[in-house]
Design an enzyme around this catalytic site. Structure first.
Site, PDB file in Angstrom:
ATOM      1  N   ASP A 151     -35.829   6.760   2.749  1.00  0.00           N
ATOM      2  CA  ASP A 151     -34.664   7.338   2.056  1.00  0.00           C
ATOM      3  C   ASP A 151     -34.968   7.559   0.576  1.00  0.00           C
ATOM      4  O   ASP A 151     -35.544   6.691  -0.071  1.00  0.00           O
ATOM      5  CB  ASP A 151     -33.452   6.397   2.167  1.00  0.00           C
ATOM      6  CG  ASP A 151     -32.680   6.603   3.451  1.00  0.00           C
ATOM      7  OD1 ASP A 151     -32.862   7.654   4.101  1.00  0.00           O
ATOM      8  OD2 ASP A 151     -31.888   5.706   3.823  1.00  0.00           O
ATOM      9  N   LYS A 193     -40.501  21.650   8.024  1.00  0.00           N
ATOM     10  CA  LYS A 193     -39.635  22.499   7.186  1.00  0.00           C
ATOM     11  C   LYS A 193     -40.465  23.191   6.113  1.00  0.00           C
ATOM     12  O   LYS A 193     -40.309  24.384   5.859  1.00  0.00           O
ATOM     13  CB  LYS A 193     -38.509  21.666   6.549  1.00  0.00           C
ATOM     14  CG  LYS A 193     -37.458  21.178   7.539  1.00  0.00           C
ATOM     15  CD  LYS A 193     -36.672  22.329   8.150  1.00  0.00           C
ATOM     16  CE  LYS A 193     -35.680  21.891   9.190  1.00  0.00           C
ATOM     17  NZ  LYS A 193     -35.200  22.968  10.060  1.00  0.00           N
ATOM     18  N   ASN A 230     -28.070   8.932  13.724  1.00  0.00           N
ATOM     19  CA  ASN A 230     -28.933   8.622  12.580  1.00  0.00           C
ATOM     20  C   ASN A 230     -28.204   8.901  11.281  1.00  0.00           C
ATOM     21  O   ASN A 230     -28.462   8.271  10.271  1.00  0.00           O
ATOM     22  CB  ASN A 230     -30.180   9.534  12.598  1.00  0.00           C
ATOM     23  CG  ASN A 230     -31.110   9.198  13.731  1.00  0.00           C
ATOM     24  OD1 ASN A 230     -31.435   8.038  13.943  1.00  0.00           O
ATOM     25  ND2 ASN A 230     -31.532  10.213  14.462  1.00  0.00           N
ATOM     26  N   ASN A 231     -27.334   9.894  11.317  1.00  0.00           N
ATOM     27  CA  ASN A 231     -26.714  10.376  10.081  1.00  0.00           C
ATOM     28  C   ASN A 231     -25.425   9.623   9.778  1.00  0.00           C
ATOM     29  O   ASN A 231     -24.772   9.081  10.662  1.00  0.00           O
ATOM     30  CB  ASN A 231     -26.475  11.886  10.147  1.00  0.00           C
ATOM     31  CG  ASN A 231     -27.776  12.655  10.271  1.00  0.00           C
ATOM     32  OD1 ASN A 231     -28.052  13.268  11.290  1.00  0.00           O
ATOM     33  ND2 ASN A 231     -28.595  12.592   9.250  1.00  0.00           N
ATOM     34  N   TYR A 290     -41.205  15.836  10.508  1.00  0.00           N
ATOM     35  CA  TYR A 290     -40.037  16.721  10.466  1.00  0.00           C
ATOM     36  C   TYR A 290     -39.999  17.482   9.137  1.00  0.00           C
ATOM     37  O   TYR A 290     -39.886  18.704   9.087  1.00  0.00           O
ATOM     38  CB  TYR A 290     -38.747  15.912  10.660  1.00  0.00           C
ATOM     39  CG  TYR A 290     -37.512  16.657  10.227  1.00  0.00           C
ATOM     40  CD1 TYR A 290     -36.939  17.626  11.045  1.00  0.00           C
ATOM     41  CD2 TYR A 290     -36.932  16.421   8.973  1.00  0.00           C
ATOM     42  CE1 TYR A 290     -35.819  18.337  10.613  1.00  0.00           C
ATOM     43  CE2 TYR A 290     -35.817  17.112   8.557  1.00  0.00           C
ATOM     44  CZ  TYR A 290     -35.261  18.070   9.375  1.00  0.00           C
ATOM     45  OH  TYR A 290     -34.165  18.767   8.947  1.00  0.00           O
ATOM     46  N   PHE A 295     -32.414  28.360  13.938  1.00  0.00           N
ATOM     47  CA  PHE A 295     -32.063  26.933  13.873  1.00  0.00           C
ATOM     48  C   PHE A 295     -32.848  26.101  14.885  1.00  0.00           C
ATOM     49  O   PHE A 295     -32.930  24.887  14.734  1.00  0.00           O
ATOM     50  CB  PHE A 295     -30.573  26.721  14.215  1.00  0.00           C
ATOM     51  CG  PHE A 295     -29.633  27.284  13.207  1.00  0.00           C
ATOM     52  CD1 PHE A 295     -29.512  26.712  11.955  1.00  0.00           C
ATOM     53  CD2 PHE A 295     -28.852  28.395  13.510  1.00  0.00           C
ATOM     54  CE1 PHE A 295     -28.635  27.232  11.018  1.00  0.00           C
ATOM     55  CE2 PHE A 295     -27.971  28.919  12.582  1.00  0.00           C
ATOM     56  CZ  PHE A 295     -27.863  28.341  11.341  1.00  0.00           C
ATOM     57  N   ASN A 351     -30.994  19.524  22.972  1.00  0.00           N
ATOM     58  CA  ASN A 351     -30.353  18.455  22.195  1.00  0.00           C
ATOM     59  C   ASN A 351     -28.837  18.642  22.097  1.00  0.00           C
ATOM     60  O   ASN A 351     -28.210  18.174  21.159  1.00  0.00           O
ATOM     61  CB  ASN A 351     -30.984  18.406  20.795  1.00  0.00           C
ATOM     62  CG  ASN A 351     -30.649  17.134  20.061  1.00  0.00           C
ATOM     63  OD1 ASN A 351     -30.505  16.077  20.676  1.00  0.00           O
ATOM     64  ND2 ASN A 351     -30.473  17.223  18.754  1.00  0.00           N
ATOM     65  N   ASP A 378     -36.216  28.883  25.750  1.00  0.00           N
ATOM     66  CA  ASP A 378     -36.959  28.063  24.803  1.00  0.00           C
ATOM     67  C   ASP A 378     -37.745  28.991  23.877  1.00  0.00           C
ATOM     68  O   ASP A 378     -38.500  29.844  24.367  1.00  0.00           O
ATOM     69  CB  ASP A 378     -37.906  27.154  25.598  1.00  0.00           C
ATOM     70  CG  ASP A 378     -38.499  26.074  24.735  1.00  0.00           C
ATOM     71  OD1 ASP A 378     -38.649  26.298  23.517  1.00  0.00           O
ATOM     72  OD2 ASP A 378     -38.827  24.999  25.286  1.00  0.00           O
ATOM     73  N   TYR A 406     -30.586  23.328   2.932  1.00  0.00           N
ATOM     74  CA  TYR A 406     -29.317  22.608   3.060  1.00  0.00           C
ATOM     75  C   TYR A 406     -29.432  21.225   2.460  1.00  0.00           C
ATOM     76  O   TYR A 406     -30.421  20.535   2.672  1.00  0.00           O
ATOM     77  CB  TYR A 406     -28.923  22.397   4.524  1.00  0.00           C
ATOM     78  CG  TYR A 406     -29.038  23.580   5.422  1.00  0.00           C
ATOM     79  CD1 TYR A 406     -28.744  24.862   4.973  1.00  0.00           C
ATOM     80  CD2 TYR A 406     -29.429  23.414   6.743  1.00  0.00           C
ATOM     81  CE1 TYR A 406     -28.844  25.948   5.825  1.00  0.00           C
ATOM     82  CE2 TYR A 406     -29.525  24.492   7.598  1.00  0.00           C
ATOM     83  CZ  TYR A 406     -29.243  25.762   7.138  1.00  0.00           C
ATOM     84  OH  TYR A 406     -29.356  26.815   7.980  1.00  0.00           O
ATOM     85  N   SER A 425     -34.378  22.692   4.419  1.00  0.00           N
ATOM     86  CA  SER A 425     -33.687  21.439   4.094  1.00  0.00           C
ATOM     87  C   SER A 425     -34.088  20.953   2.716  1.00  0.00           C
ATOM     88  O   SER A 425     -35.222  21.187   2.257  1.00  0.00           O
ATOM     89  CB  SER A 425     -34.077  20.396   5.143  1.00  0.00           C
ATOM     90  OG  SER A 425     -33.764  19.099   4.709  1.00  0.00           O
TER      91      SER A 425
HETATM   92  N1  UFG Z   1     -26.837   5.892   5.731  1.00  0.00           N
HETATM   93  C1  UFG Z   1     -26.350   4.617   5.870  1.00  0.00           C
HETATM   94  N2  UFG Z   1     -26.050   4.167   7.118  1.00  0.00           N
HETATM   95  C2  UFG Z   1     -26.231   4.929   8.235  1.00  0.00           C
HETATM   96  C3  UFG Z   1     -26.737   6.244   8.081  1.00  0.00           C
HETATM   97  C4  UFG Z   1     -27.049   6.692   6.806  1.00  0.00           C
HETATM   98  O1  UFG Z   1     -26.184   3.889   4.888  1.00  0.00           O
HETATM   99  O2  UFG Z   1     -25.966   4.449   9.331  1.00  0.00           O
HETATM  100  C5  UFG Z   1     -27.133   6.394   4.379  1.00  0.00           C
HETATM  101  C6  UFG Z   1     -28.598   6.741   4.174  1.00  0.00           C
HETATM  102  O3  UFG Z   1     -29.322   5.601   3.788  1.00  0.00           O
HETATM  103  C7  UFG Z   1     -28.487   7.810   3.097  1.00  0.00           C
HETATM  104  C8  UFG Z   1     -27.149   8.476   3.350  1.00  0.00           C
HETATM  105  O4  UFG Z   1     -26.420   7.590   4.173  1.00  0.00           O
HETATM  106  O5  UFG Z   1     -28.449   7.202   1.846  1.00  0.00           O
HETATM  107  C9  UFG Z   1     -27.263   9.797   4.085  1.00  0.00           C
HETATM  108  O6  UFG Z   1     -28.046   9.602   5.250  1.00  0.00           O
HETATM  109  P1  UFG Z   1     -28.164  10.689   6.412  1.00  0.00           P
HETATM  110  O7  UFG Z   1     -29.073  10.138   7.466  1.00  0.00           O
HETATM  111  O8  UFG Z   1     -26.820  11.137   6.830  1.00  0.00           O
HETATM  112  O9  UFG Z   1     -28.828  11.901   5.642  1.00  0.00           O
HETATM  113  P2  UFG Z   1     -30.226  11.966   4.892  1.00  0.00           P
HETATM  114  O10 UFG Z   1     -29.922  12.260   3.475  1.00  0.00           O
HETATM  115  O11 UFG Z   1     -31.128  10.855   5.200  1.00  0.00           O
HETATM  116  O12 UFG Z   1     -30.810  13.171   5.725  1.00  0.00           O
HETATM  117  C10 UFG Z   1     -30.923  14.407   5.266  1.00  0.00           C
HETATM  118  C11 UFG Z   1     -30.762  15.403   6.421  1.00  0.00           C
HETATM  119  C12 UFG Z   1     -31.965  15.388   7.289  1.00  0.00           C
HETATM  120  C13 UFG Z   1     -33.204  15.407   6.468  1.00  0.00           C
HETATM  121  C14 UFG Z   1     -33.237  14.236   5.555  1.00  0.00           C
HETATM  122  C15 UFG Z   1     -34.529  14.109   4.850  1.00  0.00           C
HETATM  123  O13 UFG Z   1     -29.623  15.118   7.185  1.00  0.00           O
HETATM  124  O14 UFG Z   1     -31.945  16.506   8.122  1.00  0.00           O
HETATM  125  O15 UFG Z   1     -32.174  14.415   4.657  1.00  0.00           O
HETATM  126  O16 UFG Z   1     -34.602  12.961   4.101  1.00  0.00           O
HETATM  127  F1  UFG Z   1     -34.306  15.385   7.179  1.00  0.00           F
END
Ligand code: UFG
Length: 340
Positions: A300, A155, A200-201, A151, A82, A37, A60, A179, A126
């Protein structure tokens, strides 16, 4: 004598920052990654930051023979694990892939740790294990909630693997770090987050929108029961987070653990809303982030932030960087990637 730390998944976002901090703290570090990745960008960045190339093994962790070989080739005093898949949505679509990869790689690490006379094992967990918490901030004693994705389940299961292994085999000691939301990049802008495809984040999506790679950031939900209607999270600077690992490794290696298996929240203790984060990014960097409100994203949680006092007290660690500095570093990294 210098102690050796193995970093599995060490070419990735968190692994590369932890590697730098370990080297700067005086440890010998062995990096292993299957590059499933990531590419060599961050490992090359680490080489530039520390001024030398560390031992790197492309392998791996699901391959038991390779793991055994690694533990035979190096005298490993501690391993930070990790190596895992981390996309929540993908884990829902491909649960078998996630279970096989994330669980068997960690079991292999534990088995090799045991067969090589014991080891200190740090597992990267996490805040996802807390699910939608009944009370915020969450402490390490807050109950874990049933996982909402494969996922998240991996954890929780890996935490349990470590807890049970430590109980059964006194030669293994373990720490799980939970974290919250790691963001930002190294101040050198030589290492940072490198998402594949559409991020995604939140923060990678913000930086890619600001630079023009994405048209518009969707803010998922503005009708949550929070002050501005958007979700609350605990955004932790990646370098601060990396330093927590150095403190945890030192605690294990110096025999300062109070229990053979310990858990620490790694966060700032400060809730920040999605909208606040976007506004802070625009302000500190002087750039616009095109955004609009979109429906809530499935899965979420409304609000979660850490009570980090146990880590503050026991690890002697504290998040130091302001969210503004962290967002400036994230922007510098995005510009570095774009060659600007
Ligand atoms: N968000 C947006 N738009 C985006 C992306 C995210 O509004 O394009 C919002 C989400 O709805 C959330 C916040 O930004 O409210 C944070 O979202 P992230 O995806 O950055 O992080 P998360 O809190 O969803 O994710 C974290 C960790 C993951 C873990 C997850 C579990 O990064 O590894 O919590 O819920 F799996």
């Amino acid at each position: 004598m210098k102690k050796t730390v193995l970093v599995s998944g060490g070419a990735g976002f968190i692994g590369s920052h932890v590697t730098v901090e370990l080297v700067e703290a005086g440890y010998d570090v062995v990096v292993a990654d299957n590059m499933s990745n990531c590419d060599m960008t961050c490992f090359d960045g680490v080489t530039k930051i520390i001024g030398r190339r560390l031992p790197f093994i492309r392998m791996d962790f699901c391959d038991m023979e390779a793991v055994e070989r690694l533990f035979s080739d190096y005298q490993i005093d501690a391993v930070i694990h990790f190596a895992a898949f981390k996309a929540v949505g993908e884990s829902v679509a491909e649960p078998i892939l996630y279970y096989r990869n994330n669980l068997s790689s960690f079991l292999n690490v534990l088995e090799a740790a045991r067969s090589h006379g014991g080891c200190n094992v740090l597992f990267s967990s996490s805040a996802t294990v807390y699910g939608e918490p009944d009370e915020t901030p969450v402490t390490e004693r807050s109950p874990r909630q049933p996982a909402t994705s494969p996922y998240g389940n991996t954890k929780q299961m890996c935490e349990d693997f470590l807890r049970d292994a430590v109980k059964a085999y006194p030669e293994i000691k373990g720490i799980a770090l939970r974290y919250f939301n790691p963001i930002g990049a190294h101040p050198s802008a030589l290492i940072g987050e490198l998402p594949r495809g559409v991020p995604n984040n939140l923060v990678p999506f913000i930086t890619q929108t600001a630079i023009g790679k994405r048209e518009c950031l969707n803010i998922f939900g503005n009708d949550y029961p929070t002050p501005d209607g958007t979700c609350l999270r605990d955004y932790i600077d990646i370098v601060d987070l990396a330093k927590a690992h150095v403190c945890a490794v030192a605690r294990m290696l110096d025999g300062r653990m109070k229990e053979p298996y310990e858990i620490f929240n790694i966060g700032t203790g400060r809730p920040v809303s999605v909208l606040e984060l976007v506004n802070a990014f625009e302000k500190v960097n002087g750039v616009k982030v095109n955004h609009r409100f979109a429906p809530r994203r499935a899965g979420d949680v409304t609000a979660i932030w850490a009570d980090p006092s146990l880590a503050n007290r026991e690890l002697g660690w504290k998040a130091e960087r302001s969210v503004e500095d962290t967002l400036a570093a994230a922007w510098a990294w995005e510009k570095h990637l774009a060659g600007k």
